[in-house]
Design a protein around this motif. Structure first.
Motif, short mmCIF file in Angstrom:
data_model
loop_
_atom_site.label_atom_id
_atom_site.label_comp_id
_atom_site.label_asym_id
_atom_site.label_seq_id
_atom_site.Cartn_x
_atom_site.Cartn_y
_atom_site.Cartn_z
N LEU A 1 -5.98 2.39 2.07
CA LEU A 1 -5.05 1.81 1.10
C LEU A 1 -4.52 0.47 1.58
CD1 LEU A 1 -2.95 4.93 -0.03
CD2 LEU A 1 -4.82 3.79 -1.25
N ASP A 2 -4.25 0.37 2.90
CA ASP A 2 -3.70 -0.88 3.41
C ASP A 2 -4.74 -2.00 3.37
OD1 ASP A 2 -4.95 0.73 5.24
OD2 ASP A 2 -3.64 0.22 6.91
N ASP A 3 -5.99 -1.68 3.66
CA ASP A 3 -7.03 -2.72 3.57
C ASP A 3 -7.14 -3.22 2.13
OD1 ASP A 3 -7.52 -2.38 6.20
OD2 ASP A 3 -9.34 -1.18 5.95
N ARG A 4 -7.13 -2.26 1.21
CA ARG A 4 -7.26 -2.63 -0.20
C ARG A 4 -6.08 -3.48 -0.64
NH1 ARG A 4 -10.29 -0.87 -4.70
NH2 ARG A 4 -10.70 -2.94 -5.52
N ALA A 5 -4.88 -3.10 -0.20
CA ALA A 5 -3.68 -3.87 -0.57
C ALA A 5 -3.74 -5.27 0.03
CB ALA A 5 -2.42 -3.13 -0.11
N GLY A 6 -4.28 -5.37 1.24
CA GLY A 6 -4.45 -6.68 1.86
C GLY A 6 -5.35 -7.58 1.03
N GLU A 7 -6.43 -6.97 0.49
CA GLU A 7 -7.34 -7.75 -0.35
C GLU A 7 -6.65 -8.20 -1.64
OE1 GLU A 7 -10.99 -4.88 1.05
OE2 GLU A 7 -10.71 -5.20 -1.10
N LEU B 1 -0.24 -17.94 -6.13
CA LEU B 1 1.06 -17.29 -6.29
C LEU B 1 1.77 -17.13 -4.94
CD1 LEU B 1 -0.15 -14.60 -8.80
CD2 LEU B 1 1.56 -16.36 -9.30
N ALA B 2 3.10 -17.06 -4.98
CA ALA B 2 3.89 -16.77 -3.78
C ALA B 2 3.95 -15.26 -3.62
CB ALA B 2 5.29 -17.36 -3.91
N VAL B 3 3.29 -14.77 -2.56
CA VAL B 3 3.05 -13.34 -2.40
C VAL B 3 3.66 -12.86 -1.11
CG1 VAL B 3 1.21 -11.62 -2.14
CG2 VAL B 3 0.85 -13.61 -3.62
N SER B 4 4.26 -11.66 -1.12
CA SER B 4 4.58 -11.07 0.18
C SER B 4 3.96 -9.68 0.24
CB SER B 4 6.09 -11.04 0.43
OG SER B 4 6.69 -10.03 -0.32
N TYR B 5 3.75 -9.23 1.47
CA TYR B 5 3.06 -7.97 1.71
C TYR B 5 3.99 -7.13 2.56
CZ TYR B 5 -0.45 -4.72 3.52
OH TYR B 5 -1.15 -3.59 3.85
N ASP B 6 4.17 -5.87 2.20
CA ASP B 6 5.08 -5.03 2.96
C ASP B 6 4.51 -3.62 3.05
OD1 ASP B 6 7.20 -3.86 4.27
OD2 ASP B 6 8.68 -4.23 2.70
N ASP B 7 4.34 -3.11 4.27
CA ASP B 7 3.84 -1.74 4.40
C ASP B 7 4.77 -0.89 5.26
OD1 ASP B 7 3.43 -2.63 6.98
OD2 ASP B 7 1.24 -2.65 6.84
N PRO C 1 0.87 -1.18 0.00
CA PRO C 1 0.00 0.00 0.00
C PRO C 1 0.91 1.23 0.00
CG PRO C 1 0.18 -0.91 2.22
CD PRO C 1 1.09 -1.73 1.34
N LEU C 2 0.53 2.26 -0.78
CA LEU C 2 1.36 3.47 -0.82
C LEU C 2 1.51 4.05 0.58
CD1 LEU C 2 2.84 5.47 -2.76
CD2 LEU C 2 0.72 6.80 -2.78
N MET C 3 0.38 4.11 1.31
CA MET C 3 0.37 4.57 2.69
C MET C 3 -0.46 3.60 3.51
SD MET C 3 1.71 7.70 2.17
CE MET C 3 1.12 9.31 2.72
N THR C 4 -0.24 3.60 4.83
CA THR C 4 -1.07 2.72 5.67
C THR C 4 -2.23 3.53 6.24
OG1 THR C 4 0.43 3.16 7.51
CG2 THR C 4 0.78 1.13 6.28
N LYS C 5 -2.96 4.21 5.37
CA LYS C 5 -4.12 4.98 5.82
C LYS C 5 -5.09 5.15 4.66
CE LYS C 5 -1.96 9.43 4.90
NZ LYS C 5 -1.49 10.71 5.42
#
Lengths: 578, 578
Positions: free
Chosen positions: B490-496, B506-512, B483-487
């Motif tokens: 954006l972070d919820d959307r990126a989580g989805e 897919l092998a996915v990683s998430y970084d905020d 997510p560009l920002m954690t507010k």
């Protein structure tokens, strides 16, 4: 089926598993997975990884199986990972002494918990005989035998090592580095699938009690105060529970509770454990466990490991017995705390406060030019004792003099010589030892349970058929390809079909030996869900027969659509829907 | 890059691999793969399995790592799998004596082939000192140290066992059963991926010389007379060969031959070996080996194992040195023949003749009522000697008397007492000991080579960037989501978005954490080929930014199409083609 003989025969004949080194007389407790078994095992591991690592966003590591002694000094395995054995003076055979006692003495069913001395007395009192040669065992010593395989790392014996008894320690030991990969933020999970070893005195029952096995373990590190599992999405999942209370009741049996009910009634004590009991159900179903022959059993207080607060086992029913296939343990902070004590590293995570806190700290700064001459050799110890007293009970410094204990002696000195002071400090957080929630799966026992549960016979065309109703996702072969005859180009065409299916990423086998009926039977026995036959019609219209294992129904499919059709079948479509 | 320090630092910091048990002072030669390394290793194994097992239609098994002694008596490992060591009398350190000699004595570069006595003499003659403490080693004994880790199976020491030094023996030993799974028809291949062990005296260079490692071995059993590899499809494949002759030449180097040229010129002696050299090239390329830093080197006659006729190593160049990553050996019938001699089972395959053959067999049927009284204790031996003489040289029975040797004695008897006869028999085939062609891959060394070869720096936006240009197929993470920002949601959307990509397999990683630039750098360092950023535009139009690692180019993709788009990129599409 009768689990033991039929399955052992099938497992050996069809290449699921067999005792290793039989040409050299065999080695008890060591098994080799043949082509079908290795594929089934790998597929079950892949499902586990998919659910507990990939989908959950956890990490997976691979640590060595050879581990230096210091690690097991800390973990407690060197001290406590042992069984009681008695050796026959006559024939030299060794036996598990607690098992002999349990078999011979009525009412004793937890001899493992007795001291070796008491076991030896019971062996003598009941005049037990060696099961191998019949000689008396009375008076023979009962020893504790450590179940770790020992070895030496490098030349000589100065660096003893052991084969790991669980994959978990390879994760705990590396916690100081693993937490960095998790950006020092709880909760996070680290998994490992790999070999573990237990030098059993009496291995038995095929893959159930073996000396070398595969574990799939997840160590979920959580903040004991602040982290909670997401109970809401699983609150209504129904758990088949066989709790401690039911086990103690005369007519107790498995009862079904929703997760919410189990937690509210206190049947399951830890919400983390309840969460994993719920999460794992889908896994067992997916790999083919018969959920009518499955339960969660709570450990009785006497069974609990030294570190565990509440532990449940997943058990499968095999030939009338219940076998543990997974342990769900709340290991608390035991493992990380022990490594923190023994090793040179921090086994904690820094937990940031929401707001920095101002705290008062009592400190000392002893005047060593006074303590030295006054207390001589004890001066340093007195200094340390003052420091810990200040942290513990600052009121002790309220008067003019203060007294500290060092061993059995006590020393008194003026408070003004201690440099006692109370300081205000601003702290941004604190170091916390995470707790560990551990679902630990025995892969071999799962493989064995699936084989027993999915194995059955029915009647097809008036003949008895043996088949293995494996879910397509874990079946060693997804599709088998047969030419009706090995002539007229049918075999070449079948070879092309098999190659095309392989190219599409499917697990394919090709068989052109014996008649078609016999080939179907062979695939039924190894659990292949779909068979494809290339016949004379194929040469005319480019279609093949697809036959489904469980229904034995057949349909014609165009070769061009075949890889897609098999994919749809694996995904749950029926033949009629193709 | 400088391979050793930079890579070790990156490997540790980013979780590829690190020395095991460092909190306990570390254990030389034992490494733990962190999350990134374990994933890379697993992906490389999957590519190997895809090519050498699944696509080739071979079998794969899993055998125990703990193996009883009898197996290694037969294989020769108990006798010959050792290194020469010398122990310092002063400090107790042990060293490889042959290496000391090679370092100290000019012109000696194959001391491994010398007898321990000669090594001891050279140590004394050159007055060599202990590398650890400087004390003289002259006069110290040079011993042979077996490199297998020893242990005991079960209580006591009556059943010695060893950790397997190669996965291959677990296949050879079970040949009598494995051939059944292959319907007793040659050729067939059996593979195994698993741990193997070598109790090195001096482990060194990260994953190159370690005490516990992973092998991927294929044992291809072939009929030495009738089976030939399919050379035609690979005849024009170009092999970078460094043959024995080139190695002996002063200015020799790698030369390129097609498979056909190499076989015609006799550079590669075995067509089976040539076939596998050709087949393996695609594998090395696929996992990311830099083929400009790759060659096939032939073993010199002095290097060959006791069993091998022609052996080639695949070697990768690392920091100026060439490291063996695969051995391609024609093992002939050595392994099966040895097990056939030592074990109670048939290590042969029955080869059917096209037509039954009528053969003459000379047999004996000695008159024991004559041999017994005449030769006493030697009678049975004389009988056996007659039998083998008849099979070997039937003309010996042409006269009236025949003489056989038993040990140093010879015995003469009338031919009429031997029951000598020549019979005609119809035979449908014969028992053949298969030959073995073995490509044996060192997985850890491949992982290490790929890391070294794919690691590089370039300049992005005026700043130096470190990246790992891994092929998408083996990269630990296929796509990272930020997510560009954690507010602002954006972070919820990126989580989805991350969850949807995970659901697609897919092998996915998430970084905020940290700014976007830093997150890109972090993914570049671990070789993630694609990053997806959820920004404010996403909330408007349901698109995200997809950024490619190597070009750093970016494009917008609709969220609905994202899993498909990533799949196409992994399959070779460019950003512009999406």
């Amino acid at each position: 089926m009768t689990e033991r003989s039929d399955l052992a025969e099938l497992a050996k004949r069809r290449g699921f598993f067999f005792p290793a080194n039989e040409a050299y007389g065999g080695t008890a407790g060591l098994y080799t997975y043949g082509p079908e078994g290795a594929a089934l095992k790998r597929n079950i591991e892949a499902v586990w990884r998919d659910q507990f690592v990939r989908a959950a966003g956890h990490m997976e590591v691979e640590s060595p199986t050879v581990v230096p002694e210091a690690v097991f000094e800390a973990s407690g395995h060197l001290e406590t990972f042992d069984d009681m054995i008695v050796e026959c003076a006559e024939c030299g055979a060794t036996h598990r002494a607690d098992h002999l006692v349990e078999n011979a003495v009525p009412d004793v069913d937890d001899a493992e918990a007795f001291a070796p001395r008491r076991i030896a007395d019971l062996v003598a009192d009941h005049d037990m005989a060696c099961p191998s040669c019949g000689a008396s065992l009375a008076g023979r010593p009962v020893d504790e035998f450590n179940l770790m395989f020992g070895t030496n790392i490098g030349p000589g014996s100065s660096s003893p090592g052991y084969l790991r008894p669980e994959t978990a320690q390879g994760i705990f030991v590396e916690f100081p580095r693993l937490k960095e990969y998790a950006h020092n933020q709880l909760p996070f999970g680290v998994a490992q699938i790999g070999r573990a070893y237990r030098n059993e005195i009496a291995p038995r029952r095929a893959l159930v009690r073996v000396r070398e096995f595969t574990q799939a373990e997840l160590e979920h590190f959580v903040d004991p105060e602040f982290d909670e599992p997401p109970i809401a999405p699983v609150a209504d999942v129904e758990l088949p529970l066989y709790g401690a209370e039911a086990q103690r009741a005369d007519a107790g049996g498995t009862e079904t509770y929703t997760v919410r009910e189990a937690l509210d009634a206190g049947v399951v004590g830890s919400d983390w454990v309840a969460y994993y009991l719920a999460e794992s159900l889908a896994f067992y179903e997916r790999i083919g466990i018969d959920m009518e022959r499955f339960r969660y059993r709570q450990h009785l207080p006497g069974e609990l490991s030294h570190y565990a607060a509440d532990t449940w086992d997943a058990e499968t029913e095999l030939g009338g017995d219940w076998i543990e296939v997974t342990g769900f343990a709340y290991r608390s902070d035991y493992d990380l705390r022990k490594h923190g004590e023994y090793a040179e590293a921090e086994y904690t995570v820094f937990r940031q406060y929401d707001e920095p806190k101002t705290v008062e700290r009592a400190t000392v700064d002893p005047d060593m030019s006074y303590l030295g001459p006054t207390f001589g050799d004890a001066a340093a110890d007195v200094g340390e004792a003052l420091e810990s007293l200040a942290a513990r009970d600052r009121s002790a410094f309220d008067g003019d003099a203060v007294t500290v204990a060092v061993g059995e002696d006590s020393y008194t000195l003026p408070v003004e010589k201690t440099g006692f002071a109370v300081e205000e400090r601003t702290e941004s957080g604190e170091h916390v030892t995470p707790h560990v929630v551990e679902p630990s799966f025995g892969v071999g026992r799962l493989v064995y349970s699936v084989l027993v549960h999915r194995h059955g016979t029915d009647e097809v065309d008036g003949e008895e058929r043996t088949s293995l109703a494996l879910p397509a996702e874990v079946a060693p072969t997804t599709v088998a390809v047969f030419p009706l005859m090995t002539k007229d180009g049918l075999d070449d065409r079948a070879g092309e079909v098999a190659a095309a299916l392989r190219a599409a990423g499917l697990a394919v086998s090709y068989d052109d030996t014996g008649n078609i009926g016999r080939r179907y039977r062979r695939q039924d026995e190894v659990g292949t869900p779909y068979c494809v036959t290339v016949d004379y019609d194929t040469l005319e219209d480019d279609t093949v027969t697809v036959r489904e294992r469980d229904s034995t129904d057949q349909t014609r499919v165009a070769i061009d659509d075949l890889p897609g059709a098999i994919d749809r079948l694996v995904g749950g479509a029926t033949l009629a829907e193709l």
